[in-house]
Design a protein around this motif. Structure first.
Motif, short mmCIF file in Angstrom:
data_model
loop_
_atom_site.label_atom_id
_atom_site.label_comp_id
_atom_site.label_asym_id
_atom_site.label_seq_id
_atom_site.Cartn_x
_atom_site.Cartn_y
_atom_site.Cartn_z
N SER A 164 38.40 45.73 24.11
CA SER A 164 39.23 45.66 25.31
C SER A 164 38.58 44.81 26.40
O SER A 164 39.24 43.96 27.01
CB SER A 164 39.48 47.08 25.84
OG SER A 164 40.38 47.06 26.92
N THR A 165 37.29 45.00 26.63
CA THR A 165 36.61 44.24 27.69
C THR A 165 36.46 42.77 27.31
O THR A 165 36.64 41.88 28.16
CB THR A 165 35.22 44.84 27.98
OG1 THR A 165 34.49 44.98 26.76
CG2 THR A 165 35.33 46.19 28.65
N SER A 199 51.15 39.85 33.74
CA SER A 199 51.96 40.43 34.81
C SER A 199 51.21 40.50 36.13
O SER A 199 51.81 40.71 37.18
CB SER A 199 52.43 41.84 34.41
OG SER A 199 51.33 42.71 34.29
N SER A 200 49.86 40.33 36.06
CA SER A 200 49.05 40.38 37.28
C SER A 200 48.55 39.00 37.71
O SER A 200 47.67 38.89 38.55
CB SER A 200 47.85 41.31 37.06
OG SER A 200 48.24 42.61 36.70
N ARG A 201 49.13 37.95 37.11
CA ARG A 201 48.59 36.61 37.36
C ARG A 201 48.75 36.20 38.83
O ARG A 201 47.90 35.48 39.38
CB ARG A 201 49.26 35.59 36.44
CG ARG A 201 50.76 35.40 36.65
CD ARG A 201 51.38 34.63 35.49
NE ARG A 201 52.78 34.28 35.71
CZ ARG A 201 53.78 35.12 35.57
NH1 ARG A 201 53.55 36.39 35.24
NH2 ARG A 201 55.03 34.72 35.79
N PHE A 202 49.82 36.64 39.46
CA PHE A 202 50.02 36.27 40.87
C PHE A 202 49.04 37.02 41.78
O PHE A 202 48.60 36.49 42.79
CB PHE A 202 51.46 36.54 41.29
CG PHE A 202 52.45 35.64 40.62
CD1 PHE A 202 52.48 34.27 40.89
CD2 PHE A 202 53.34 36.13 39.68
CE1 PHE A 202 53.40 33.43 40.27
CE2 PHE A 202 54.25 35.30 39.05
CZ PHE A 202 54.27 33.94 39.34
N LEU A 257 38.17 39.71 29.32
CA LEU A 257 37.36 38.63 29.89
C LEU A 257 37.92 37.27 29.52
O LEU A 257 38.05 36.38 30.38
CB LEU A 257 35.91 38.76 29.39
CG LEU A 257 34.92 37.71 29.91
CD1 LEU A 257 34.82 37.79 31.44
CD2 LEU A 257 33.56 37.91 29.27
N PHE A 258 38.29 37.08 28.26
CA PHE A 258 38.85 35.80 27.84
C PHE A 258 40.20 35.54 28.50
O PHE A 258 40.48 34.41 28.93
CB PHE A 258 39.02 35.78 26.31
CG PHE A 258 37.75 35.47 25.56
CD1 PHE A 258 37.21 34.20 25.58
CD2 PHE A 258 37.08 36.46 24.85
CE1 PHE A 258 36.03 33.91 24.90
CE2 PHE A 258 35.92 36.20 24.18
CZ PHE A 258 35.38 34.91 24.20
N PRO A 286 37.18 44.62 38.70
CA PRO A 286 38.12 45.74 38.53
C PRO A 286 38.91 45.69 37.21
O PRO A 286 39.20 46.72 36.61
CB PRO A 286 39.05 45.61 39.73
CG PRO A 286 38.90 44.21 40.21
CD PRO A 286 37.51 43.81 39.89
N PHE A 287 39.23 44.47 36.76
CA PHE A 287 39.94 44.33 35.49
C PHE A 287 39.05 44.77 34.32
O PHE A 287 39.53 45.42 33.37
CB PHE A 287 40.40 42.89 35.29
CG PHE A 287 41.58 42.51 36.12
CD1 PHE A 287 42.87 42.81 35.71
CD2 PHE A 287 41.42 41.83 37.32
CE1 PHE A 287 43.98 42.46 36.47
CE2 PHE A 287 42.52 41.47 38.09
CZ PHE A 287 43.80 41.79 37.67
N MET A 288 37.76 44.42 34.39
CA MET A 288 36.84 44.78 33.33
C MET A 288 36.62 46.30 33.29
O MET A 288 36.59 46.91 32.21
CB MET A 288 35.50 44.06 33.52
CG MET A 288 35.59 42.55 33.40
SD MET A 288 35.96 42.01 31.71
CE MET A 288 34.40 42.32 30.93
#
Length: 289
Positions: A268-269, A189-192, A273-274, A210-212
């Motif tokens: 989760s991390t 959902s955050s790909r854009f 990452l993948f 920030p995602f990590m």
């Protein structure tokens, strides 16, 4: 308006991932506790196997206590208890609800030493060696051991151990797959947003960081929630389940808090990452696929 919408969407994603991870970690924790509790019950069963050493009628109390002291020095033996013929007679009177000594005119019972071995020595070979040692004592009349029970118990416990370990591995893999799926949906959902950051020149680390951090926080919070649910389940279960089947030390429950939180953070991390690496390599056309 767009910024508010984006924040709301990220907040919803954050909460949904935490809920899914919490449920998965909770189920994994419950099964882990079941396996650990079964291990404790198996240990108690083995250590409560009783070997009866029946002494000869002519053995006096001093010799009986001497043999008991000798047995207590054996590193394989966990505990011993000497039951004199008088004590055995009193127990039998209570069970029969009558005085059999008055009927017979004498006490036919002998002194008995009850002994239990440590868990690691509760197998056929060690018990046989202990039996051989006991029978070599001149004061021993008979050694009573339920060898069939020992064989069946050890055989069944080994099978259950292998089954439980297999179930843990399968459940762990399923848990990782479920967590990975929820994280991929969240990042999808955050790909854009990821693509926009790339277009303005953001580095991979700047995008990933920030995602990590968010994934680590989600995993940590999910682990805390799952641990809280486990503790609540344990406290509630004590009300309707016999303590025989819930023999966990509460310390184990509290140890689960860092374990589940660590597992949540790591899984989760790594999954994040993948998933991020996949979307960082996509072309603009593939984003709509």
């Amino acid at each position: 308006m767009a910024r508010t919408y984006l924040k709301n969407r990220l907040r919803v994603n954050f909460v949904s991932v935490i809920i899914s991870q919490t449920l998965v970690l909770f189920v994994l924790g419950v099964f882990g506790l079941i396996v650990f509790n079964a291990r404790i019950i198996a240990k108690n069963l083995k250590e409560n196997l009783t070997v009866l050493v029946v002494l000869k009628p002519e053995v006096n109390p001093a010799d009986a206590r001497r043999l008991q002291k000798v047995l207590e020095t054996d590193e394989r033996i966990r505990r011993t208890e000497l039951i004199t013929r008088e004590e055995a007679a009193e127990m039998l009177k209570k069970d029969l609800n009558e005085d059999f000594i008055d009927f017979l005119g004498y006490n036919p019972l002998s002194d008995v030493i009850e002994l239990n071995v440590y868990e690691q020595f509760a197998d056929e070979q060690v018990i046989a060696s202990i039996e051989k040692l006991l029978k070599s004592e001149p004061s021993v009349d008979e050694v009573v051991i339920d060898k069939d029970l020992i064989y069946l118990m050890n055989s069944n416990l080994k099978k259950l151990t292998y089954v439980a370990l297999g179930m843990v591995v399968i459940l762990l893999l399923v848990s990782i797959a479920l967590i990975n799926s929820s994280i991929r949906l969240s990042i999808y959902s955050s790909r854009f947003i990821i693509r926009t950051m790339q277009l303005v020149g953001a580095t991979h680390w700047f995008i990933i960081r920030p995602f990590m951090l968010n994934a680590a926080l989600q995993g940590f919070v999910s682990g805390l929630f799952a641990s809280g649910l486990l503790l609540a389940l344990y406290k509630y279960s004590l009300r309707w389940t016999s303590e025989m089947f819930l023999q966990l030390d509460e310390t184990i429950l509290y140890i689960n808090i860092p374990l589940l939180s660590t597992l949540g953070v790591v899984v989760s991390t790594v999954c994040t990452l993948f998933a991020l690496n996949k979307y960082l390599r996509l072309d603009i056309e593939q984003l709509y696929a």
